[in-house]
Design a protein around this motif. Structure first.
Motif, PDB file in Angstrom:
ATOM      1  N   SER A   1       0.829  -1.212   0.000  1.00  0.00           N
ATOM      2  CA  SER A   1       0.000   0.000   0.000  1.00  0.00           C
ATOM      3  C   SER A   1       0.858   1.255   0.000  1.00  0.00           C
ATOM      4  N   THR A   2       1.958   1.213   0.759  1.00  0.00           N
ATOM      5  CA  THR A   2       2.870   2.355   0.812  1.00  0.00           C
ATOM      6  C   THR A   2       3.525   2.595  -0.541  1.00  0.00           C
ATOM      7  N   LEU A   3       4.048   1.524  -1.140  1.00  0.00           N
ATOM      8  CA  LEU A   3       4.665   1.646  -2.459  1.00  0.00           C
ATOM      9  C   LEU A   3       3.672   2.182  -3.480  1.00  0.00           C
ATOM     10  N   LYS A   4       2.450   1.669  -3.416  1.00  0.00           N
ATOM     11  CA  LYS A   4       1.416   2.062  -4.383  1.00  0.00           C
ATOM     12  C   LYS A   4       1.031   3.528  -4.213  1.00  0.00           C
ATOM     13  N   THR A   5       0.930   3.973  -2.987  1.00  0.00           N
ATOM     14  CA  THR A   5       0.581   5.372  -2.734  1.00  0.00           C
ATOM     15  C   THR A   5       1.659   6.310  -3.263  1.00  0.00           C
ATOM     16  N   VAL A   6       2.923   5.951  -3.036  1.00  0.00           N
ATOM     17  CA  VAL A   6       4.027   6.763  -3.564  1.00  0.00           C
ATOM     18  C   VAL A   6       3.996   6.760  -5.086  1.00  0.00           C
ATOM     19  N   ASP A   7       3.808   5.586  -5.677  1.00  0.00           N
ATOM     20  CA  ASP A   7       3.766   5.483  -7.139  1.00  0.00           C
ATOM     21  C   ASP A   7       2.654   6.333  -7.740  1.00  0.00           C
ATOM     22  N   ASP A   8       1.513   6.388  -7.083  1.00  0.00           N
ATOM     23  CA  ASP A   8       0.381   7.145  -7.611  1.00  0.00           C
ATOM     24  C   ASP A   8       0.657   8.646  -7.658  1.00  0.00           C
ATOM     25  N   HIS A   9       1.644   9.094  -6.900  1.00  0.00           N
ATOM     26  CA  HIS A   9       1.964  10.526  -6.861  1.00  0.00           C
ATOM     27  C   HIS A   9       3.354  10.837  -7.427  1.00  0.00           C
ATOM     28  N   CYS A  10       4.030   9.837  -7.977  1.00  0.00           N
ATOM     29  CA  CYS A  10       5.438  10.016  -8.339  1.00  0.00           C
ATOM     30  C   CYS A  10       5.661  10.902  -9.551  1.00  0.00           C
ATOM     31  N   GLY A  11       4.640  11.048 -10.415  1.00  0.00           N
ATOM     32  CA  GLY A  11       4.788  11.878 -11.605  1.00  0.00           C
ATOM     33  C   GLY A  11       5.376  11.160 -12.796  1.00  0.00           C
ATOM     34  N   TYR A  12       5.554   9.842 -12.687  1.00  0.00           N
ATOM     35  CA  TYR A  12       6.082   9.044 -13.790  1.00  0.00           C
ATOM     36  C   TYR A  12       5.155   7.862 -14.061  1.00  0.00           C
TER      37      TYR A  12
END
Length: 328
Positions: free
Chosen positions: A205-216
């Motif tokens: 969930s943490t990885l996914k949340t970061v990915d959703d906002h990463c801009g890439y």
């Protein structure tokens, strides 16, 4: 009688203070400690990786950066320093809550318990993904539809109009507690997860949340391949008319499709019906026109395409005229 003032003051040593603090915490298993400190550590390390990549500006990486220069898209209102400080507060709150949850829900025979069988772990994880998606969709949507909650709490997160990795947990602390911490904690308790299984769930969930906002958006990234709810999908939610759509997070987009709040589908339906979005009263006409055209461009719908599909391009001008008359 000895004078009390002559009694030497014995200052506690750092070792004694740390021993006292450690004794106040229940004796936890390794899996419990990992569930507490693993996600925050992963959040900062993974976000730092994205931040370094964004600063290096490697061509192969920058080819997959999402555009943020659309007309009408305002710049971020906060600095990265303020974002990191807010995230540190959120993650501290998360660790405190995880410690309390662990203390009150841990079974007495945990040291003798084994982790679930692999197929049970997979079933619990996908059930958890759906449960967390359901919880966060409706809480997130309510934070938007309730004007007080949006203005007082959720507007903090939307100070980021061009999301970046560290901004994933840039929220008001109360919103972070209600949406992220309670959502994932309740899910793990309801599904009766072993601490190792819960740790896997929290970390994904943490990885996914970061990915959703990463801009890439990387075509080879496993999380970007597995889940349709990605950085491109969530980026739409952070600016323009997309703020009223794409509430789903962090895994799937089912609820947006089921409830008619998926941006691309909603815009196509509005275009076919001749009901493109109109501007708010606090926006000028040029910004409104640019915003509408940006929406069409993001859907790969041009004026020529609208003509060919027998939809008049006067939709855009009519929507501008109606908004002007409304303000007058």
């Amino acid at each position: 009688m000895q004078n009390s003032s002559s009694i030497p003051f014995l200052a506690p040593s750092p070792e004694s203070l740390s021993a006292l603090a450690f004794n106040l915490i229940p004796e936890l298993e390794l899996c419990e400690w990992f569930a507490i400190v693993g996600p925050p550590t992963l959040y900062f390390s993974y976000s730092s990786l994205y931040y370094c990549l964004s600063r290096l500006r490697l061509t192969r990486i920058e080819l997959h950066r999402l555009p943020t220069n659309q007309p009408g898209r305002r710049p971020n209102k906060v600095t990265i320093g303020k974002v990191i400080k807010a995230c540190a507060i959120t993650l501290t709150l998360q660790m405190i809550t995880a410690t309390v949850l662990t203390y009150y829900t841990r079974p007495k025979n945990l040291s003798e318990m084994r982790m679930e069988q692999p197929h049970i772990v997979i079933l619990k994880l996908f059930a958890a993904f759906f449960m967390l998606d359901t919880y966060e969709y409706w809480v997130h949507r309510y934070f938007h539809e309730n004007k007080y909650l949006y203005r007082k709490f959720h507007s903090v997160h939307h100070e980021l109009t061009a999301p970046f990795a560290f901004g994933a947990l840039y929220n008001h602390p109360l919103e972070s507690f209600l949406m992220d911490i309670v959502g994932s904690g309740l899910t793990s308790v309801i599904l009766d997860m072993h601490p190792w299984t819960a740790s896997i769930f929290y970390c994904i969930s943490t990885l996914k949340t970061v990915d959703d906002h990463c801009g890439y958006l990387f075509p080879w990234h496993p999380l970007h391949i597995l889940f349709p709810n990605n950085a491109k999908f969530h980026d739409i939610h952070h600016w323009g008319r997309g703020v009223r759509y794409n509430y789903s997070q962090p895994f799937f987009t089912w609820w947006d499709h089921w409830m008619g709040t998926e941006f691309e589908g909603a815009m196509k339906r509005k275009a076919l019906k001749g009901k493109l979005p109109t501007s708010d009263e606090n926006e000028d006409d040029s910004e409104h026109e640019a915003d509408v055209q940006s929406l069409l461009n993001s859907l790969e719908i041009s004026k020529d395409a609208l003509d060919k599909s027998s939809i008049s391009t006067e939709i855009i001008e009519n929507s501008n005229d109606s908004s002007i008359r409304k303000r007058k």
